[in-house]
Design an enzyme around this catalytic site. Structure first.
Site, PDB file in Angstrom:
ATOM      1  N   TYR A 173      12.118  -1.924  -8.687  1.00 51.03           N
ATOM      2  CA  TYR A 173      10.703  -2.069  -9.072  1.00 51.03           C
ATOM      3  C   TYR A 173      10.402  -3.561  -9.221  1.00 51.03           C
ATOM      4  O   TYR A 173      10.824  -4.209 -10.172  1.00 51.03           O
ATOM      5  CB  TYR A 173      10.406  -1.364 -10.400  1.00 51.03           C
ATOM      6  CG  TYR A 173      10.461   0.151 -10.385  1.00 51.03           C
ATOM      7  CD1 TYR A 173      10.370   0.878  -9.205  1.00 51.03           C
ATOM      8  CD2 TYR A 173      10.580   0.862 -11.575  1.00 51.03           C
ATOM      9  CE1 TYR A 173      10.412   2.265  -9.215  1.00 51.03           C
ATOM     10  CE2 TYR A 173      10.615   2.255 -11.593  1.00 51.03           C
ATOM     11  CZ  TYR A 173      10.537   2.937 -10.402  1.00 51.03           C
ATOM     12  OH  TYR A 173      10.575   4.316 -10.416  1.00 51.03           O
TER      13      TYR A 173
ATOM     14  N   PRO B 147      -1.240  10.493   0.893  1.00 49.75           N
ATOM     15  CA  PRO B 147      -2.264  11.311   1.555  1.00 49.75           C
ATOM     16  C   PRO B 147      -3.279  11.909   0.577  1.00 49.75           C
ATOM     17  O   PRO B 147      -4.426  12.139   0.940  1.00 49.75           O
ATOM     18  CB  PRO B 147      -1.448  12.437   2.209  1.00 49.75           C
ATOM     19  CG  PRO B 147      -0.059  11.896   2.341  1.00 49.75           C
ATOM     20  CD  PRO B 147       0.129  10.947   1.186  1.00 49.75           C
TER      21      PRO B 147
HETATM   22  N1  NAP Z   1      12.132   9.028  -9.677  1.00 51.64           N
HETATM   23  C1  NAP Z   1      11.138   8.696  -8.886  1.00 51.64           C
HETATM   24  O1  NAP Z   1      11.206   8.897  -7.657  1.00 51.64           O
HETATM   25  C2  NAP Z   1       9.899   8.090  -9.473  1.00 51.64           C
HETATM   26  C3  NAP Z   1       8.784   7.894  -8.672  1.00 51.64           C
HETATM   27  C4  NAP Z   1       7.650   7.344  -9.252  1.00 51.64           C
HETATM   28  C5  NAP Z   1       7.640   7.006 -10.590  1.00 51.64           C
HETATM   29  N2  NAP Z   1       8.755   7.190 -11.352  1.00 51.64           N
HETATM   30  C6  NAP Z   1       8.787   6.801 -12.781  1.00 51.64           C
HETATM   31  O2  NAP Z   1       7.819   7.542 -13.484  1.00 51.64           O
HETATM   32  C7  NAP Z   1       6.923   6.667 -14.150  1.00 51.64           C
HETATM   33  C8  NAP Z   1       5.546   7.279 -14.180  1.00 51.64           C
HETATM   34  O3  NAP Z   1       5.082   7.468 -12.849  1.00 51.64           O
HETATM   35  P1  NAP Z   1       3.626   7.115 -12.414  1.00 51.64           P
HETATM   36  O4  NAP Z   1       3.305   5.771 -12.976  1.00 51.64           O
HETATM   37  O5  NAP Z   1       3.457   7.355 -10.994  1.00 51.64           O
HETATM   38  O6  NAP Z   1       2.866   8.232 -13.188  1.00 51.64           O
HETATM   39  P2  NAP Z   1       1.457   8.604 -13.711  1.00 51.64           P
HETATM   40  O7  NAP Z   1       1.543   8.534 -15.199  1.00 51.64           O
HETATM   41  O8  NAP Z   1       1.108   9.882 -13.059  1.00 51.64           O
HETATM   42  O9  NAP Z   1       0.429   7.524 -13.153  1.00 51.64           O
HETATM   43  C9  NAP Z   1       0.256   6.319 -13.792  1.00 51.64           C
HETATM   44  C10 NAP Z   1      -1.069   5.695 -13.377  1.00 51.64           C
HETATM   45  O10 NAP Z   1      -2.151   6.527 -13.785  1.00 51.64           O
HETATM   46  C11 NAP Z   1      -3.236   5.744 -14.226  1.00 51.64           C
HETATM   47  N3  NAP Z   1      -3.713   6.217 -15.553  1.00 51.64           N
HETATM   48  C12 NAP Z   1      -4.978   6.546 -15.863  1.00 51.64           C
HETATM   49  N4  NAP Z   1      -5.069   6.955 -17.135  1.00 51.64           N
HETATM   50  C13 NAP Z   1      -3.852   6.842 -17.676  1.00 51.64           C
HETATM   51  C14 NAP Z   1      -3.327   7.105 -18.956  1.00 51.64           C
HETATM   52  N5  NAP Z   1      -4.082   7.539 -19.970  1.00 51.64           N
HETATM   53  N6  NAP Z   1      -2.018   6.885 -19.180  1.00 51.64           N
HETATM   54  C15 NAP Z   1      -1.225   6.452 -18.184  1.00 51.64           C
HETATM   55  N7  NAP Z   1      -1.666   6.175 -16.929  1.00 51.64           N
HETATM   56  C16 NAP Z   1      -2.980   6.379 -16.666  1.00 51.64           C
HETATM   57  C17 NAP Z   1      -2.740   4.314 -14.299  1.00 51.64           C
HETATM   58  O11 NAP Z   1      -3.288   3.635 -13.199  1.00 51.64           O
HETATM   59  P3  NAP Z   1      -4.120   2.324 -13.457  1.00 51.64           P
HETATM   60  O12 NAP Z   1      -3.208   1.446 -14.287  1.00 51.64           O
HETATM   61  O13 NAP Z   1      -4.384   1.832 -12.078  1.00 51.64           O
HETATM   62  O14 NAP Z   1      -5.324   2.766 -14.225  1.00 51.64           O
HETATM   63  C18 NAP Z   1      -1.254   4.389 -14.110  1.00 51.64           C
HETATM   64  O15 NAP Z   1      -0.753   3.306 -13.368  1.00 51.64           O
HETATM   65  C19 NAP Z   1       7.019   5.358 -13.365  1.00 51.64           C
HETATM   66  O16 NAP Z   1       6.611   4.252 -14.136  1.00 51.64           O
HETATM   67  C20 NAP Z   1       8.463   5.332 -13.019  1.00 51.64           C
HETATM   68  O17 NAP Z   1       9.214   4.838 -14.115  1.00 51.64           O
HETATM   69  C21 NAP Z   1       9.874   7.737 -10.803  1.00 51.64           C
END
Ligand code: NAP
Length: 333
Positions: free
Chosen positions: A56, A231
């Protein structure tokens, strides 16, 4: 904040974890001081599970976390680290490497960047097609024996790979995408994890922001992972998915909670063996996410949501076809 035990063999963690990916990568620019303030606020609120990956921001995310934890007693947090994604100087993803000698090498660099003696949960981000999972897990088990790693996790694996890995060394959790609109784990993996006593750390509970209630059609095409590669964030798919969000939002409004809180609470309601990782990058988003802990969903809420978003309701894959092709979790077990 309540705690959860991650799998039979795992550590006790907060019921909600913080994922740091977006603070260094993939979701457009992030503000460094706000990122540090968000991590500090999460710790103040009782979040102890912090998820990162060595790729990351190509080391940036681990160094950020290392800085955030400098004055935090080490035993108060659980640091979860993914490794294995190989990148080039332009940030492109060019493969996976989870060979035993690479595992030892990646871990050495991560420990240095994090400024710690051990990683609580260490996991390959994807299955390396050229390396049997037994060899990868065996190499991490060696790090456990030496005291550099406490527990072993996996990411985006299918039920068969989980069984094979678990036979080598106890696996504490599988990290995998799970949300109201990404429900693949319900088709076998979740059942196997429960049978084996393996926990789930769910990512993408807001579908990367798509079902957070804050996304809009005007953001289509933004130059980040979502706008360029996902997508679900594009064209007619986006239009369809945002219509779904409006129908889900009505359920949230009737309960007096926000759409993001509904989405996080839905994942929490699927079982106490599941810990959602929220990807908040700012204190404001974090504050909203924390509210999900008190948002109890009733059986009638879950039934109403099932009618609005049954399995497969979203338009478009959770990754593009090329990326889906690299997911062991998408292969039949
Ligand atoms: N194992 C894997 O393959 C894999 C893949 C992806 C992620 N991960 C891990 O999982 C974590 C979470 O994934 P993700 O960031 O994709 O998940 P998510 O929580 O579904 O999406 C986060 C995004 O949602 C937006 N958002 C809007 N309201 C929010 C709120 N109240 N709280 C949090 N976010 C909000 C933010 O975008 P804006 O900041 O643009 O508003 C934020 O960047 C990652 O940080 C990573 O550590 C693992």
């Amino acid at each position: 904040m309540e705690t959860r035990k991650l799998g039979n063999a795992g550590p006790q963690t907060s019921q909600l974890g913080l994922g740091l990916m977006g603070m260094s990568d993939l979701y457009g620019p992030a503000d460094r001081s706000e990122s540090l303030a968000t991590i500090a606020a999460a710790l103040d609120a009782g979040i102890t599970l912090l998820d990162t990956g060595d790729f990351y921001g190509m080391g940036h995310n681990e160094m950020l976390l290392g800085e955030a934890l400098r004055s935090v007693p080490r035993g108060q947090v659980q640091v979860s680290v993914k490794f294995g994604a190989v990148r080039d100087v332009d940030g492109g993803f060019i493969g996976y490497d989870a060979r035993p000698q690479s595992v030892a090498n990646f871990a050495a660099y991560s420990l240095r960047r994090l400024g710690t003696d051990y990683i609580d949960i260490y996991r390959p981000s994807r299955v390396d097609p050229a390396t049997p999972i037994e060899d990868t897990v065996g190499a991490i088990a060696e790090l456990v024996r030496k005291g550099h790693v406490r527990h072993i996790g996996l990411s985006e694996v299918n039920a068969e790979t989980l069984r094979r890995a678990h036979a080598v060394h106890p696996i504490v959790d599988v990290q995998i995408e799970y949300s109201m609109i990404s429900r693949g784990i319900e088709n076998g993996l979740l059942q196997t994890a429960r049978e084996l006593g393996v926990g789930i750390t769910a990512y993408g509970v807001l579908s990367r922001g798509l079902i957070s209630g804050h996304w809009s059609a005007q953001r289509e095409g933004e130059k980040d992972f979502r706008g360029q590669y996902s997508p679900r964030f594009q064209g007619e798919n986006l239009k369809h998915n945002l219509e779904l969000v409006e129908r889900m939002r009505a359920v949230a409004q009737a309960k007096g909670i926000s759409m993001a809180q509904l989405a996080i609470a839905w994942v929490m309601a699927q079982g106490t063996d599941i810990v959602p990782l929220v990807g908040a990058r700012t204190r404001q988003r974090l504050q909203e996410a924390l509210g999900a802990v008190d948002a109890m969903l009733l059986q009638s809420d879950l039934q109403a949501l099932d009618l609005i978003v049954p399995q497969g309701a979203a338009a478009g894959g959770r990754y593009n076809d090329y990326q889906l092709g690299h997911l062991d979790s998408e292969k039949a077990a």
